[in-house]
Design a protein around this motif. Structure first.
Motif, PDB file in Angstrom:
ATOM      1  N   ASP A   1      35.086  32.664 -34.731  1.00 48.63           N
ATOM      2  CA  ASP A   1      34.630  33.727 -33.835  1.00 48.63           C
ATOM      3  C   ASP A   1      33.374  33.299 -33.073  1.00 48.63           C
ATOM      4  N   LEU A   2      32.420  32.701 -33.779  1.00 45.64           N
ATOM      5  CA  LEU A   2      31.173  32.255 -33.160  1.00 45.64           C
ATOM      6  C   LEU A   2      31.450  31.256 -32.044  1.00 45.64           C
ATOM      7  N   GLN A   3      32.228  30.233 -32.343  1.00 42.70           N
ATOM      8  CA  GLN A   3      32.458  29.176 -31.374  1.00 42.70           C
ATOM      9  C   GLN A   3      33.346  29.633 -30.222  1.00 42.70           C
ATOM     10  N   GLU A   4      34.304  30.498 -30.509  1.00 46.20           N
ATOM     11  CA  GLU A   4      35.163  30.994 -29.437  1.00 46.20           C
ATOM     12  C   GLU A   4      34.382  31.840 -28.437  1.00 46.20           C
ATOM     13  N   MET A   5      33.384  32.582 -28.924  1.00 46.49           N
ATOM     14  CA  MET A   5      32.577  33.388 -28.009  1.00 46.49           C
ATOM     15  C   MET A   5      31.708  32.509 -27.113  1.00 46.49           C
ATOM     16  N   PHE A   6      31.195  31.392 -27.652  1.00 46.48           N
ATOM     17  CA  PHE A   6      30.432  30.483 -26.807  1.00 46.48           C
ATOM     18  C   PHE A   6      31.342  29.811 -25.773  1.00 46.48           C
ATOM     19  N   LEU A   7      32.584  29.556 -26.142  1.00 50.70           N
ATOM     20  CA  LEU A   7      33.540  28.909 -25.235  1.00 50.70           C
ATOM     21  C   LEU A   7      34.087  29.852 -24.167  1.00 50.70           C
ATOM     22  N   ASP A   8      34.194  31.121 -24.499  1.00 52.73           N
ATOM     23  CA  ASP A   8      34.819  32.111 -23.622  1.00 52.73           C
ATOM     24  C   ASP A   8      33.987  32.292 -22.346  1.00 52.73           C
ATOM     25  N   GLN A   9      34.526  31.904 -21.210  1.00 55.81           N
ATOM     26  CA  GLN A   9      33.788  31.977 -19.948  1.00 55.81           C
ATOM     27  C   GLN A   9      33.520  33.417 -19.514  1.00 55.81           C
ATOM     28  N   GLU A  10      34.317  34.345 -19.990  1.00 53.23           N
ATOM     29  CA  GLU A  10      34.114  35.752 -19.640  1.00 53.23           C
ATOM     30  C   GLU A  10      32.897  36.330 -20.370  1.00 53.23           C
ATOM     31  N   VAL A  11      32.594  35.813 -21.539  1.00 46.51           N
ATOM     32  CA  VAL A  11      31.496  36.322 -22.361  1.00 46.51           C
ATOM     33  C   VAL A  11      30.169  35.745 -21.893  1.00 46.51           C
ATOM     34  N   LYS A  12      29.216  36.622 -21.575  1.00 43.55           N
ATOM     35  CA  LYS A  12      27.909  36.195 -21.077  1.00 43.55           C
ATOM     36  C   LYS A  12      26.803  36.290 -22.130  1.00 43.55           C
ATOM     37  N   ALA A  13      27.065  36.999 -23.216  1.00 38.13           N
ATOM     38  CA  ALA A  13      26.075  37.125 -24.294  1.00 38.13           C
ATOM     39  C   ALA A  13      26.814  37.414 -25.592  1.00 38.13           C
ATOM     40  N   ILE A  14      26.219  36.987 -26.698  1.00 41.39           N
ATOM     41  CA  ILE A  14      26.814  37.211 -28.018  1.00 41.39           C
ATOM     42  C   ILE A  14      25.865  38.059 -28.846  1.00 41.39           C
ATOM     43  N   PHE A  15      26.349  39.213 -29.278  1.00 42.11           N
ATOM     44  CA  PHE A  15      25.575  40.110 -30.132  1.00 42.11           C
ATOM     45  C   PHE A  15      26.179  40.088 -31.535  1.00 42.11           C
ATOM     46  N   CYS A  16      25.327  39.977 -32.527  1.00 41.52           N
ATOM     47  CA  CYS A  16      25.792  40.061 -33.913  1.00 41.52           C
ATOM     48  C   CYS A  16      25.886  41.524 -34.328  1.00 41.52           C
ATOM     49  N   ALA A  17      26.989  41.870 -34.992  1.00 41.91           N
ATOM     50  CA  ALA A  17      27.188  43.249 -35.437  1.00 41.91           C
ATOM     51  C   ALA A  17      26.185  43.618 -36.521  1.00 41.91           C
ATOM     52  N   GLY A  18      25.914  42.680 -37.415  1.00 42.63           N
ATOM     53  CA  GLY A  18      24.970  42.925 -38.508  1.00 42.63           C
ATOM     54  C   GLY A  18      24.614  41.630 -39.208  1.00 42.63           C
ATOM     55  N   GLY A  19      23.812  41.768 -40.233  1.00 40.86           N
ATOM     56  CA  GLY A  19      23.378  40.607 -41.007  1.00 40.86           C
ATOM     57  C   GLY A  19      23.997  40.612 -42.383  1.00 40.86           C
TER      58      GLY A  19
END
Length: 313
Positions: A72-90
């Protein structure tokens, strides 16, 4: 200490209305109700969102298997549509995937990365391996999606949309100078427990000449003592330029025979004789003052002023 190669600073692009946020759970499972309530907050900001495939997964105290959270982490960095990654929780779990992350992928696809608590391990690893500026701020399920989420905590998300000087506001909390003087340097740190857990690893925190932010939750004074002592023996406290002491939530002693939290923190910080101020509402608290990590900041301890450079993104 492990060798830490100095990485050139990378600043992510700022957000614009209409952008898409990627949501991941790289540690423990989020509170589903709070997470889904946070979606309306994102919509109010004019943002779209994309939920990671394994955000709702559960493997004991982990949000899915290690490879699922990593994917999930790496796919979000790869996804060109995604401009920011927010963590749901810790919670717990980011340290388990840190060694498997493709940091070259992150360096080649830099974007806003936001969270705190257990996410501290990822902040440290990503910064030291890529140079990417990341953000220590309240998370969707843990904070922003709560029924009565603090308005000031929400307000500081605005730093992702436009350059602005961040200056800690006096009204948020009572600050106290531990050691006088002025210190400036790259702001790093976060959760004390997670910072300490990097020692002896490939992601060992580099504090030399840095302003070190420390916060924690549910740790008795003797536990805080143990971790600060370990950082001191490893040279991490003496290496730092100064200290931003954030919120230590529910860290009071559970037994009669104990030092106070204040006595423990003051003991170790005063020994360094480096400028330090405590009482910042940064950490497991409400309101929560959000800050970028990996950028220049200044602490004027006598004036109790904490300022972060303008134009972070």
């Amino acid at each position: 200490m492990k060798d830490v190669t100095a990485m050139k600073e990378i600043k992510p692009q700022r957000l614009q209305k209409g952008d898409t946020i990627g949501i991941i759970s790289p540690a423990s499972p989020p509170d589903v109700k709070n997470l889904e309530r946070s979606f309306s907050f994102l919509e109010q900001l004019g943002l779209k969102y994309k939920v990671g495939n394994h955000v709702y997964a559960q493997n004991g105290y982990l949000a899915g298997e290690d490879d699922e959270r990593l994917k999930d982490l790496q796919e979000m960095f790869l996804d060109q549509e995604v401009k920011a990654i927010f963590c749901a929780g810790g919670g717990y779990g980011t340290g388990r995937i840190a060694a498997q992350i493709d940091y070259e992928l992150i360096r080649n696809h830099p974007k806003i990365f936001w969270g705190y608590s257990d996410i501290t391990f990822l902040h440290t690893a990503i910064r030291q391996k890529t140079g990417l500026v990341t953000f220590h701020g309240p998370m969707l399920a843990s904070d922003l999606g709560k029924e009565h989420a603090d308005e000031w905590s929400k307000k500081y998300v605005s730093q992702l949309f436009e350059p602005q000087e961040l200056r800690y506001p006096e009204h948020l909390s009572k600050l106290e100078t531990i050691v006088s003087g002025t210190a400036e340097g790259e702001l790093i740190g976060g959760n004390l427990c997670l910072i300490t857990s990097t020692l002896g690893t490939a992601f060992e925190v580099d504090t030399k000449g840095k302003l070190l932010l420390l916060e924690d939750i549910h740790e008795e004074p003797r536990n805080v003592d143990r971790m600060l002592n370990q950082l001191q023996m490893a040279g991490k406290l003496d290496d730092a330029a100064g200290f931003i002491i954030g919120d230590f939530n529910d860290c009071e002693p559970k037994r009669e025979a104990s030092l106070t939290l204040e006595e423990v923190i003051d003991y170790y910080i005063q020994k360094t004789n480096k400028p330090a101020v405590k009482g910042f509402k940064i950490g497991h608290c409400s309101p929560h003052f959000s800050v970028p990590l990996g950028v220049k900041a200044v602490l004027h301890a006598d004036q109790k002023e904490f300022i972060i450079e303008n134009g972070v993104i």
